[in-house]
Scaffold this motif. Structure first.
Motif, PDB file in Angstrom:
ATOM      1  N   THR A 128       0.824  -1.209   0.000  1.00  0.00           N
ATOM      2  CA  THR A 128       0.000   0.000   0.000  1.00  0.00           C
ATOM      3  C   THR A 128       0.856   1.255   0.000  1.00  0.00           C
ATOM      4  OG1 THR A 128      -1.764  -1.174   1.158  1.00  0.00           O
ATOM      5  CG2 THR A 128      -1.836   1.224   1.214  1.00  0.00           C
ATOM      6  N   GLU A 168       0.820   3.877  -3.114  1.00  0.00           N
ATOM      7  CA  GLU A 168       0.114   5.141  -2.909  1.00  0.00           C
ATOM      8  C   GLU A 168       1.036   6.353  -2.824  1.00  0.00           C
ATOM      9  OE1 GLU A 168      -2.928   5.178   0.086  1.00  0.00           O
ATOM     10  OE2 GLU A 168      -3.744   3.255  -0.575  1.00  0.00           O
ATOM     11  N   THR A 222      -1.215   6.896   5.306  1.00  0.00           N
ATOM     12  CA  THR A 222      -1.501   5.566   4.783  1.00  0.00           C
ATOM     13  C   THR A 222      -1.122   4.487   5.787  1.00  0.00           C
ATOM     14  OG1 THR A 222      -1.221   6.328   2.520  1.00  0.00           O
ATOM     15  CG2 THR A 222      -1.004   3.972   2.883  1.00  0.00           C
ATOM     16  N   ASN A 243      -4.007   2.029   6.976  1.00  0.00           N
ATOM     17  CA  ASN A 243      -3.822   0.645   6.550  1.00  0.00           C
ATOM     18  C   ASN A 243      -3.656  -0.295   7.736  1.00  0.00           C
ATOM     19  OD1 ASN A 243      -1.746  -1.672   5.717  1.00  0.00           O
ATOM     20  ND2 ASN A 243      -3.057  -1.166   3.971  1.00  0.00           N
ATOM     21  N   GLU A 270     -11.742   0.564   3.617  1.00  0.00           N
ATOM     22  CA  GLU A 270     -11.369   1.322   2.420  1.00  0.00           C
ATOM     23  C   GLU A 270     -12.099   2.669   2.369  1.00  0.00           C
ATOM     24  OE1 GLU A 270      -9.029   0.921   0.189  1.00  0.00           O
ATOM     25  OE2 GLU A 270      -8.376  -1.029   0.900  1.00  0.00           O
ATOM     26  N   ASN A 272      -5.893   5.200  -3.408  1.00  0.00           N
ATOM     27  CA  ASN A 272      -6.593   4.069  -2.796  1.00  0.00           C
ATOM     28  C   ASN A 272      -7.168   3.121  -3.838  1.00  0.00           C
ATOM     29  OD1 ASN A 272      -6.702   4.135   0.273  1.00  0.00           O
ATOM     30  ND2 ASN A 272      -7.006   6.266  -0.271  1.00  0.00           N
ATOM     31  N   SER A 282      -4.125   1.001  -5.038  1.00  0.00           N
ATOM     32  CA  SER A 282      -3.648   0.005  -4.071  1.00  0.00           C
ATOM     33  C   SER A 282      -4.703  -1.066  -3.805  1.00  0.00           C
ATOM     34  CB  SER A 282      -3.199   0.669  -2.780  1.00  0.00           C
ATOM     35  OG  SER A 282      -4.276   1.267  -2.096  1.00  0.00           O
ATOM     36  N   TYR A 283      -5.969  -0.697  -3.833  1.00  0.00           N
ATOM     37  CA  TYR A 283      -7.026  -1.703  -3.638  1.00  0.00           C
ATOM     38  C   TYR A 283      -7.025  -2.697  -4.788  1.00  0.00           C
ATOM     39  CZ  TYR A 283     -11.603  -3.836  -3.142  1.00  0.00           C
ATOM     40  OH  TYR A 283     -12.619  -4.743  -3.022  1.00  0.00           O
ATOM     41  N   GLY A 311      -3.862  -4.766  -4.704  1.00  0.00           N
ATOM     42  CA  GLY A 311      -3.916  -5.637  -3.535  1.00  0.00           C
ATOM     43  C   GLY A 311      -4.821  -6.839  -3.740  1.00  0.00           C
TER      44      GLY A 311
END
Length: 110
Positions: free
Chosen positions: A11, A15, A38, A42, A64, A99, A102-103, A106
């Motif tokens: 993350t 980010e 973050t 996180n 999130e 976000n 990274s989402y 991820g």
């Protein structure tokens, strides 16, 4: 490597450059702000929220959403003195883009 540490590293690595690129002239400052913001959101999402929600999907969605709002506010406050017309709009944009990236990564990687 522990999954929480893995999620945090991924993350932050994804980010931070996104946020820094959106604030030319103060990239270093905003990168530092991003790492701190973050990290907080996180780690809370991956350590704190699971204690309250047994449903992983619900906790992830809530986490999130909270991260998006909290980070956007932090970026807006940190950017107030950067002579940006509306730092909170820029903070919201930075948080949404970072976000989302990274989402998506991820989910694909972890």
């Amino acid at each position: 490597m522990h999954p929480v540490l893995q999620a945090w590293l991924l993350t932050v690595a994804l980010e931070t450059p996104v946020v820094a690129l959106l604030f030319p002239g103060r990239r270093g400052w905003m990168a530092l702000v991003c790492v701190i913001a973050t990290s907080g959101t996180n780690l809370y999402m991956n350590i704190g929220l699971p204690r309250f929600f047994s449903d992983f999907a619900y906790g992830l969605l809530l986490g999130e959403a909270l991260a998006l709002v909290i980070e956007a506010l932090i970026y807006g406050v940190a950017a107030r003195k950067l002579e940006i017309v509306n730092p909170f709009v820029k903070g919201w944009l930075a948080s949404a883009l970072a976000n989302s990236l990274s989402y998506g990564v991820g989910i694909a990687v972890l």
